[in-house]
Every structure is written in structure tokens, then in C-alpha cells.
Design a protein around this motif. Structure first.
Motif, mmCIF file in Angstrom:
data_model
loop_
_atom_site.group_PDB
_atom_site.id
_atom_site.type_symbol
_atom_site.label_atom_id
_atom_site.label_comp_id
_atom_site.label_asym_id
_atom_site.label_seq_id
_atom_site.Cartn_x
_atom_site.Cartn_y
_atom_site.Cartn_z
ATOM 1 N N ASN A 8 0.923 -1.195 0.013
ATOM 2 C CA ASN A 8 0.025 -0.049 -0.009
ATOM 3 C C ASN A 8 0.845 1.286 0.032
ATOM 4 O O ASN A 8 1.822 1.470 0.927
ATOM 5 N N ILE A 9 0.818 2.150 -0.737
ATOM 6 C CA ILE A 9 1.436 3.294 -0.884
ATOM 7 C C ILE A 9 0.391 4.674 -1.194
ATOM 8 O O ILE A 9 -0.419 4.290 -2.198
ATOM 9 N N PRO A 10 0.472 5.576 -0.550
ATOM 10 C CA PRO A 10 -0.344 6.669 -0.552
ATOM 11 C C PRO A 10 -0.070 7.418 -1.885
ATOM 12 O O PRO A 10 1.067 7.501 -2.476
ATOM 13 N N LEU A 11 -1.276 7.867 -2.475
ATOM 14 C CA LEU A 11 -1.102 8.813 -3.640
ATOM 15 C C LEU A 11 -1.529 9.994 -3.350
ATOM 16 O O LEU A 11 -2.017 10.313 -2.414
ATOM 17 N N TYR A 12 -0.967 10.929 -3.991
ATOM 18 C CA TYR A 12 -0.850 12.602 -3.925
ATOM 19 C C TYR A 12 -1.354 13.258 -5.231
ATOM 20 O O TYR A 12 -0.993 12.581 -6.179
ATOM 21 N N GLU A 13 -2.061 14.225 -5.067
ATOM 22 C CA GLU A 13 -2.390 15.137 -6.279
ATOM 23 C C GLU A 13 -1.443 15.586 -6.898
ATOM 24 O O GLU A 13 -1.445 15.817 -8.067
ATOM 25 N N GLY A 14 -0.328 16.053 -6.168
ATOM 26 C CA GLY A 14 0.782 16.682 -6.982
ATOM 27 C C GLY A 14 2.080 16.515 -6.204
ATOM 28 O O GLY A 14 2.183 16.300 -4.761
ATOM 29 N N PRO A 15 3.077 17.044 -6.549
ATOM 30 C CA PRO A 15 4.447 16.997 -5.817
ATOM 31 C C PRO A 15 4.470 17.897 -4.590
ATOM 32 O O PRO A 15 5.283 17.458 -3.621
ATOM 33 N N LEU A 16 3.823 18.849 -4.500
ATOM 34 C CA LEU A 16 3.950 19.668 -3.653
ATOM 35 C C LEU A 16 3.048 19.054 -2.263
ATOM 36 O O LEU A 16 3.742 19.281 -1.052
ATOM 37 N N ASP A 17 2.069 18.402 -2.676
ATOM 38 C CA ASP A 17 1.515 17.587 -1.661
ATOM 39 C C ASP A 17 2.280 16.460 -1.051
ATOM 40 O O ASP A 17 2.385 16.426 0.346
ATOM 41 N N LEU A 18 3.130 15.675 -1.822
ATOM 42 C CA LEU A 18 4.077 14.728 -1.085
ATOM 43 C C LEU A 18 4.997 15.343 -0.677
ATOM 44 O O LEU A 18 5.475 14.960 0.628
ATOM 45 N N LEU A 19 5.655 16.512 -0.921
ATOM 46 C CA LEU A 19 6.644 16.977 -0.220
ATOM 47 C C LEU A 19 6.236 17.656 1.226
ATOM 48 O O LEU A 19 6.866 17.452 2.133
ATOM 49 N N LEU A 99 5.770 26.109 -1.102
ATOM 50 C CA LEU A 99 5.138 25.094 -0.462
ATOM 51 C C LEU A 99 4.429 25.656 0.598
ATOM 52 O O LEU A 99 3.314 25.544 1.117
ATOM 53 N N VAL A 100 4.726 27.100 1.218
ATOM 54 C CA VAL A 100 4.224 27.861 1.953
ATOM 55 C C VAL A 100 2.757 28.126 1.676
ATOM 56 O O VAL A 100 1.713 28.017 2.298
ATOM 57 N N GLU A 101 3.002 28.752 0.350
ATOM 58 C CA GLU A 101 1.553 29.301 -0.306
ATOM 59 C C GLU A 101 0.629 28.071 -0.400
ATOM 60 O O GLU A 101 -0.724 28.144 -0.439
ATOM 61 N N HIS A 102 1.396 26.893 -0.949
ATOM 62 C CA HIS A 102 0.352 25.912 -1.382
ATOM 63 C C HIS A 102 -0.206 25.420 -0.070
ATOM 64 O O HIS A 102 -1.634 25.032 0.019
ATOM 65 N N GLU A 103 0.529 25.214 1.180
ATOM 66 C CA GLU A 103 -0.025 24.894 2.227
ATOM 67 C C GLU A 103 -1.122 25.649 2.987
ATOM 68 O O GLU A 103 -2.163 25.393 3.416
ATOM 69 N N GLU A 180 -8.692 25.895 -7.662
ATOM 70 C CA GLU A 180 -8.547 24.866 -8.879
ATOM 71 C C GLU A 180 -8.000 25.224 -10.038
ATOM 72 O O GLU A 180 -7.182 24.687 -10.534
ATOM 73 N N MET A 181 -8.139 26.690 -10.381
ATOM 74 C CA MET A 181 -7.470 27.118 -11.556
ATOM 75 C C MET A 181 -5.945 27.387 -11.189
ATOM 76 O O MET A 181 -5.145 27.378 -12.087
ATOM 77 N N VAL A 182 -5.645 27.705 -10.115
ATOM 78 C CA VAL A 182 -3.947 27.851 -9.805
ATOM 79 C C VAL A 182 -3.435 26.379 -9.710
ATOM 80 O O VAL A 182 -2.328 26.328 -10.407
ATOM 81 N N LYS A 183 -4.007 25.547 -9.232
ATOM 82 C CA LYS A 183 -3.504 24.094 -9.114
ATOM 83 C C LYS A 183 -3.506 23.529 -10.490
ATOM 84 O O LYS A 183 -2.468 22.875 -10.902
ATOM 85 N N MET A 184 -4.639 24.093 -11.495
ATOM 86 C CA MET A 184 -4.094 23.645 -13.002
ATOM 87 C C MET A 184 -3.363 24.370 -13.870
ATOM 88 O O MET A 184 -3.162 24.210 -14.873
ATOM 89 N N GLN A 185 -2.812 25.288 -13.150
ATOM 90 C CA GLN A 185 -1.825 26.263 -13.740
ATOM 91 C C GLN A 185 -2.520 26.926 -15.012
ATOM 92 O O GLN A 185 -1.954 27.532 -15.881
ATOM 93 N N ALA A 186 -3.840 27.435 -14.489
ATOM 94 C CA ALA A 186 -4.551 28.092 -15.752
ATOM 95 C C ALA A 186 -4.321 29.578 -15.241
ATOM 96 O O ALA A 186 -4.372 30.378 -16.204
ATOM 97 N N ILE A 187 -4.114 30.047 -14.118
ATOM 98 C CA ILE A 187 -3.658 31.442 -13.729
ATOM 99 C C ILE A 187 -2.633 31.195 -12.613
ATOM 100 O O ILE A 187 -2.587 30.225 -11.924
#
Length: 224
Positions: A8-19, A99-103, A180-187
Motif C-alpha cells: 500500500n502506498i499513498p497517492l498524492y494530487e501533486g508533488p507539493l502535497d507529497l513534499l 510550499l508555504v503558499e500551497h499549504e 482549482e485554476m491555480v492548481k491547474m496552472q490556468a492562472i
């Protein structure tokens, strides 16, 4: 008959979540990351995914390259030809800021989502007017897209975008749409000076997030 060995290994939405998860588990100071240790653990995680034949997205690969680059920069002696300011710059600074902004946004989104769930499920007599014709996250994303395209410089003031919402619920939906748009890199969120106004600006994936009619191609299930 032997029982199959299951990993079993956790899955993450993106690399920042993993970090962030690795940093939290190691109880590190996010402003003073032990980059060699985190890089090793990050690469170990990617290798485990490969062993399980799990596709690794380009974002995770790019972050791995970034971590290796930062690690190498910290191992090398300062460039004698660089300016004093460049010599004193921490190679981890940009990553720490991301990382700080994402958190912050992740925590804020979770709090708003929980508040919305409480209001919808706990109130004995909720004000139904707050929830009429307020739209979905996808619709709010389309509205934000239209405002950005209609502006002279392809930017929208974040606070004004929120203030234009007709209700508290609409403001929550608008906030989730921005996340959502920031995460998708649309904005991208731009703040030219400390405590200055935050602007929303077209980013590299802006034109691929929406179809030819301006509708969102795909929205995270968490926000539907």
C-alpha cells in the motif's frame, strides 16, 4: 497457498502535497528543509511507484529534477564571480515559498469546504436563499476566465472578484474556483509588493483548461 504480498502506498494530487507530507512526517521546519534527506525520500517514493507500474506525471518528474538541482547547488561552494546578494541567496527559497503558499491555500480550502458542509447538513433551518442560482465551481471558473479575457491586461483583482459575489456561499465557490485554476496552472497569483493587491493573471495552461466554448474541460472531483 501463500497470501499475495500487497503493498500500500499513498497517492498524492501533486508533488507539493507529497513534499509537505514528507516534511510533516520528518517534523522538519518548512523554512529550513533538509534537502538531501527530502530528496532521497522523494526519489524513493517515485521508485516505488515505478515498481508498482503506476504512471508518474510530468509534474512529479520535474519536481524531482528541481530537488536534485537544489541539492547540487547547496553542495557546491559559492560562485566567486557572483554578487554578494546572489552568494547569500538560499537555493531552497523559491521552493519554500511555493510550499508555504500551497499549504495556506490547501488549509483554507479545507476549512471553507468543512464550513460549507456544516452549514448544509447541521443547520436546522438554513437560509436556502444562499444556495439558489449560485452556480458550481466549474461555472465560477468560466466567469473568472471571462473577466480575465475582458480585462485590458488579462488580470483580475482577487479581492474584487470575491467582493462581487452576491452571497457567502458564492464567495466560497469563487475561492474554490481560484484554487482549482491555480492548481491547474490556468492562472497565477501575483503580488508585486508585500501586503499589496493580489492579482490573478493568465498562466501557461489557461488556454488548455477550457474548451472552444469557454467551458471547463475537467474539474477536480473534490470540488464538484
Amino acid at each position: 497457498m501463500a497470501t499475495p504480498y500487497k503493498i500500500n502506498i499513498p497517492l498524492y494530487e501533486g508533488p507539493l502535497d507529497l513534499l509537505l507530507d514528507l516534511i510533516k512526517k520528518q517534523e522538519m521546519n518548512i523554512h529550513d528543509i533538509q534537502i538531501a534527506k527530502i530528496t532521497s525520500q522523494y526519489l524513493d517514493y517515485l521508485h516505488k511507484l515505478e515498481e508498482l507500474n503506476v504512471d508518474v506525471s510530468a509534474d512529479f518528474i520535474y519536481m524531482a529534477a528541481t530537488l536534485i538541482y537544489i541539492k547540487s547547488k547547496m553542495l557546491l561552494p559559492p560562485d566567486p564571480l557572483a554578487s554578494p546578494e546572489e552568494q547569500s541567496t538560499d537555493p531552497r527559497a523559491d521552493l519554500v515559498q511555493r510550499l508555504v503558499e500551497h499549504e495556506k491555500f490547501k488549509n483554507a480550502a479545507q476549512l471553507l469546504y468543512q464550513k460549507q458542509q456544516i452549514e448544509e447538513n447541521v443547520w436546522s433551518k438554513p437560509d436556502k436563499s444562499l444556495y439558489h442560482d449560485e452556480g458550481t465551481v466549474a461555472q465560477m471558473m468560466a466567469q473568472l476566465r471571462a473577466q480575465i479575457l475582458a480585462s485590458d491586461d488579462n488580470t483580475v483583482n482577487l479581492i474584487r472578484f470575491f467582493e462581487a459575489c452576491p452571497s457567502r456561499h458564492a464567495m466560497i465557490v469563487a475561492f474554490l474556483a481560484v484554487l482549482e485554476m491555480v492548481k491547474m496552472q490556468a492562472i497565477a497569483m501575483v503580488q508585486e509588493k508585500q501586503f499589496g493587491e493580489i492579482m490573478l493573471r493568465k498562466h501557461k495552461m489557461f488556454d488548455t483548461v477550457f474548451d472552444e466554448n469557454g467551458a471547463v474541460r475537467q474539474v477536480d472531483q473534490e470540488y464538484k
